[in-house]
Design an enzyme around this catalytic site. Sequence first.
Site, PDB file in Angstrom:
ATOM      1  N   LYS A  78       0.842  -1.194   0.000  1.00  0.00           N
ATOM      2  CA  LYS A  78       0.000   0.000   0.000  1.00  0.00           C
ATOM      3  C   LYS A  78       0.879   1.247   0.000  1.00  0.00           C
ATOM      4  O   LYS A  78       1.884   1.300   0.712  1.00  0.00           O
ATOM      5  CB  LYS A  78      -0.921  -0.013   1.229  1.00  0.00           C
ATOM      6  N   SER A 153      -9.752   2.100   2.794  1.00  0.00           N
ATOM      7  CA  SER A 153      -8.859   2.788   1.904  1.00  0.00           C
ATOM      8  C   SER A 153      -7.838   1.897   1.191  1.00  0.00           C
ATOM      9  O   SER A 153      -7.243   2.341   0.202  1.00  0.00           O
ATOM     10  CB  SER A 153      -8.106   3.874   2.676  1.00  0.00           C
ATOM     11  N   SER A 177      -9.958  -0.181   7.022  1.00  0.00           N
ATOM     12  CA  SER A 177      -9.359  -0.081   5.687  1.00  0.00           C
ATOM     13  C   SER A 177      -8.673  -1.321   5.136  1.00  0.00           C
ATOM     14  O   SER A 177      -8.355  -1.357   3.951  1.00  0.00           O
ATOM     15  CB  SER A 177      -8.353   1.062   5.665  1.00  0.00           C
TER      16      SER A 177
HETATM   17  N1  GLN Z   1     -13.089   4.603   6.077  1.00  0.00           N
HETATM   18  C1  GLN Z   1     -12.549   5.060   7.319  1.00  0.00           C
HETATM   19  C2  GLN Z   1     -12.121   6.500   7.184  1.00  0.00           C
HETATM   20  O1  GLN Z   1     -12.408   7.056   6.198  1.00  0.00           O
HETATM   21  C3  GLN Z   1     -11.394   4.178   7.732  1.00  0.00           C
HETATM   22  C4  GLN Z   1     -10.183   4.413   6.950  1.00  0.00           C
HETATM   23  C5  GLN Z   1      -9.027   3.576   7.385  1.00  0.00           C
HETATM   24  O2  GLN Z   1      -9.188   2.563   8.056  1.00  0.00           O
HETATM   25  N2  GLN Z   1      -7.843   4.033   7.037  1.00  0.00           N
HETATM   26  O3  GLN Z   1     -11.530   7.074   8.034  1.00  0.00           O
END
Ligand code: GLN
Length: 485
Positions: A78, A153, A177
């Site tokens: 990532k 994400s 995410s």
């Molecule tokens: N979707 C969540 C956010 O927007 C979690 C994102 C994540 O786990 N990095 O913060």
Amino acid sequence: MEHYNLTIHEAADLLARREVSSRDLTQAVLDRIRQVEDRVKAYVTITEELALKQADEADKRIAAGDAAPLTGVPAAIKDVICTKGVPTTCGSRMLENFLPPYHAHVTERLLDAGLVMVGKVNMDEFAMGSSTENSAFYPTRNPWDLERVPGGSSGGSAAAVAADECIYALGSDTGGSIRQPASLCGVVGFKPTYGRISRFGLVAFASSLDQIGPLTKDVTDCALVMNVVAGHDRRDSTSAPLDVPDYTQSLIPDLKGIRIGVPQEYFVEGMDDQVRASIEAAVKKMEELGAEVDWQVSLPSTGYALACYYIIAPSEAMANLARYDGVKYGYSNTRGDTMWRNMELTRQHGFGDEVKRRIMLGTYALSAGYYDAYYLKALKARTLIRREFDAAFEKCDALVTAVAPTPAFKIGEKTDDPLQMYLSDVCTIPVNIAGLPAISVPCGLADGLPVGVHIMAKPFDEPTILRVAYAYEQATEWHKARPKL
Ligand code: GLN
């Protein structure tokens, strides 16, 4: 079978028996990327030359009898995890040309194990989002349906694994995410306990929540990656000074003596009927495998977790993102007349809308007069949520829920409504709030789209999660389902 289809353990067997070389395997994965990437868009950077060089080194290691299970197996990382000399963009214009001067701890660990890195994968900008649509570059598409999101994400990581554009990937999980995209793309995604894996070299989003973890094609692979990346590192003061068990020892195909709880609050309003049915069927399967199931567990504060997260995460994010001032590294706009103006212009043009929204939310929640009303209250709710989990884990070894209330949604469907987007993480966020480990394992298809079952356990009880996940996986065929691309 094409070689790009292999799991880590299958590839490792073939490599050990010299039935395939790492170079051939890497070439097969690179060819696969060439074949499908213009449709999936999982990658930000493809490191073909580096991958082939690493593959040749891996082949030498294998020939010398010095191979580990991950040696020579192509992986994607990532783009929030630092890779020395290889662009690490965080999906942001702000870091579009950033070349880290050092490796993240996990990158070092993988390199020691014989990493072949085929590339860096797409993500929501600074890991803020649930669909990968917040990438500053382009959205990644779900390999099961190119009109739909892969989740986020870590959408690039999940899509790359699902589309066989790598054998495994690393992601990061602050509120879901890793698990949510794994669920939406039909792969395994594991968020270990807060502190289990060093975050040195992980670009910070919300430091009390962030955690790195693997996305793989099955649970065995997940254990193999965990064996390499878990463990203490003095450069991350939150990494736990605990021994790392051999996670492959948890891969036991029955659940005798395991107590599973099903918390009612996770069957949220608006949950897709087929998702609910898949989760219930998964729990019944676990019961057949010997688990004792309590269908009536209650975690009454669950409903506060999302609100609590959207105070704590933006508050930490706004502090972490203060470093992007156009001076030290990253994008720099110097068209202003003063230093302050340049800083404003840098942040105005360097950050996307969602990142700006989080900075504003966090700044508001921490400002004088509002701190007690919002931030402090969120911390109190966090303690309550954690205590409820502690109590539940006195009676249960694992809790089982859905990962996401619906399967993958259409690209563009939620971009105009941040709240709807935030709601896709209702089931995953409590885990981060409490610092627990949790996994997503494929457990069904809803209208042809993957559904994942969510298994949580108490802190540092990754072995129980892997055991439940493995036994379930071995008794079902869902992990073998692949998208047709
Ligand atoms: N979707 C969540 C956010 O927007 C979690 C994102 C994540 O786990 N990095 O913060």
